[in-house]
Design a protein around this motif. Structure first.
Motif, short mmCIF file in Angstrom:
data_model
loop_
_atom_site.label_atom_id
_atom_site.label_comp_id
_atom_site.label_asym_id
_atom_site.label_seq_id
_atom_site.Cartn_x
_atom_site.Cartn_y
_atom_site.Cartn_z
N VAL A 198 9.01 -73.36 -3.17
CA VAL A 198 10.38 -72.86 -2.97
C VAL A 198 11.05 -72.68 -4.32
CG1 VAL A 198 12.56 -73.17 -1.76
CG2 VAL A 198 10.48 -74.20 -0.83
N GLU A 199 11.74 -71.55 -4.48
CA GLU A 199 12.53 -71.29 -5.68
C GLU A 199 13.95 -70.93 -5.30
OE1 GLU A 199 10.61 -68.27 -7.98
OE2 GLU A 199 9.35 -69.72 -9.05
N LEU A 200 14.91 -71.40 -6.09
CA LEU A 200 16.32 -71.10 -5.90
C LEU A 200 16.87 -70.52 -7.19
CD1 LEU A 200 17.30 -74.47 -4.19
CD2 LEU A 200 17.18 -72.25 -3.02
N HIS A 201 17.58 -69.40 -7.09
CA HIS A 201 18.17 -68.80 -8.28
C HIS A 201 19.45 -68.07 -7.90
CE1 HIS A 201 16.79 -64.61 -7.39
NE2 HIS A 201 15.82 -65.26 -6.75
N ARG A 202 20.19 -67.61 -8.91
CA ARG A 202 21.47 -66.97 -8.68
C ARG A 202 21.33 -65.45 -8.58
NH1 ARG A 202 23.83 -71.48 -6.94
NH2 ARG A 202 24.21 -73.00 -8.61
#
Length: 321
Positions: A198-202
């Motif tokens: 899982v990756e989270l970014h803006r």
């Protein structure tokens, strides 16, 4: 008198625009508009990159842990990795030591960073169930969830691959506010492989689009004036041929990556769900083709230098009727 001043100002304004803005005859009629337009695009990309600095920092461990626990309950995602900067090259912040990497072949590795985590081993439940639960929980928490993409593949139970095993890799994308989640769920059963990443970014901040548009217009106008001036100053003079060749080479080197990148990114966007567009500079083939950009910039600067050094008494151009 007011009327006299106004009428005198108009011819002066026309002469100024003719000198600064209008290219001379010949090849300049082609390369000046092309150079002005691509200069506008590069300026717009630079302005949009500056506007990216108004973005919030990437999710920290506390924010990421809350999201991952909500979306993927019961999965041990281990240590959460946080990035060192908003944009990175091979996971590292951009610095002088990485400029060589950007220029000589690996410029495409300059990308927005992300906060990430992964779970290893065989999935405790079927991959389809992991995806279904995540979609339901994300939707209930106010996220916009895009249709997942499923790719089929083959895994091997041993080194000789005597028993090939079919697997699926599912990509799940969601967005809430300025935060984007990308998850990859695999049905593989190997102990040392990743079944959930899982990756989270803006997402791009609101100022990116207006900054890009304003920068493009400003850069195009400036390019039109500068290159139009260079073409007229050297038209019919000894240095005119050299200036045209140098600027022609610069235009080719600047436009070639654009013509290659735009169709590729369009196919990519149409083929996959994208909560946000790729950064402006990637549509120009930058910084993947930064070496071509730099060589073109050197050619353009040499041409402008030749134009600035051209003497007024050297074979002046024929007067325009």
């Amino acid at each position: 008198m007011p009327g006299t001043n106004t009428s005198a100002a108009r011819p002066f304004g026309r002469r100024l625009l003719r000198r600064l803005g209008r290219p001379s005859r010949g090849a300049a009629v082609v390369w000046v508009p092309l150079a002005a337009l691509v200069c506008g695009l590069f300026t717009g990309a630079l302005a949009s990159r500056a506007a990216w600095e108004t973005s919030r920092a990437q999710p920290d461990r506390a924010e990421a842990s809350a999201i991952l626990t909500m979306a993927f309950p019961g999965h041990d995602l281990g240590e959460i990795d946080t990035p060192p900067a908003l944009f990175v090259v091979y996971g590292h912040a951009l610095r002088l030591g990485t400029v060589k990497t950007l220029v000589f072949g690996d410029g495409g590795e300059y990308q927005e960073s992300a906060t990430g985590a992964a779970a290893f081993g065989a999935p405790p439940v079927p991959a389809e169930q992991i995806v279904a639960v995540a979609r339901d929980r994300l939707t209930g928490a106010g996220w916009r969830v895009y249709d997942p993409r499923v790719a089929e593949g083959i895994s091997c139970a041993d080194k000789m691959c005597a028993t090939p095993l079919p697997i699926t890799d599912t990509t799940l994308t969601a967005r809430r506010g300025d935060t984007i989640l990308n998850a990859s769920v695999s049905s593989q059963t190997a102990v040392d492989a990743t079944y959930l990443a899982v990756e989270l970014h803006r997402a791009p901040p609101p100022l990116v689009v207006p900054a890009g548009v304003f920068g493009t217009l400003l850069g195009a106008v400036a390019g039109w004036w500068v290159f139009g001036w260079a073409s007229r100053r050297t038209a019919g003079r000894r240095r005119g041929g050299a200036v045209s060749v140098l600027l022609g080479v610069a235009v080719v080197l600047w436009w070639l990556p654009v013509l290659l990148a735009v169709p590729s990114l369009l196919r990519h966007h149409l083929g996959e769900s994208h909560p946000a567009w790729h950064p402006f500079w990637e549509w120009l083939g930058q910084p993947a083709a930064s070496l071509l950009f730099l060589v073109g910039a050197v050619c353009a600067l040499l041409a402008l230098g030749l134009a600035a050094g051209a003497r007024r008494n050297q074979t002046p151009e024929a007067p325009v009727g």
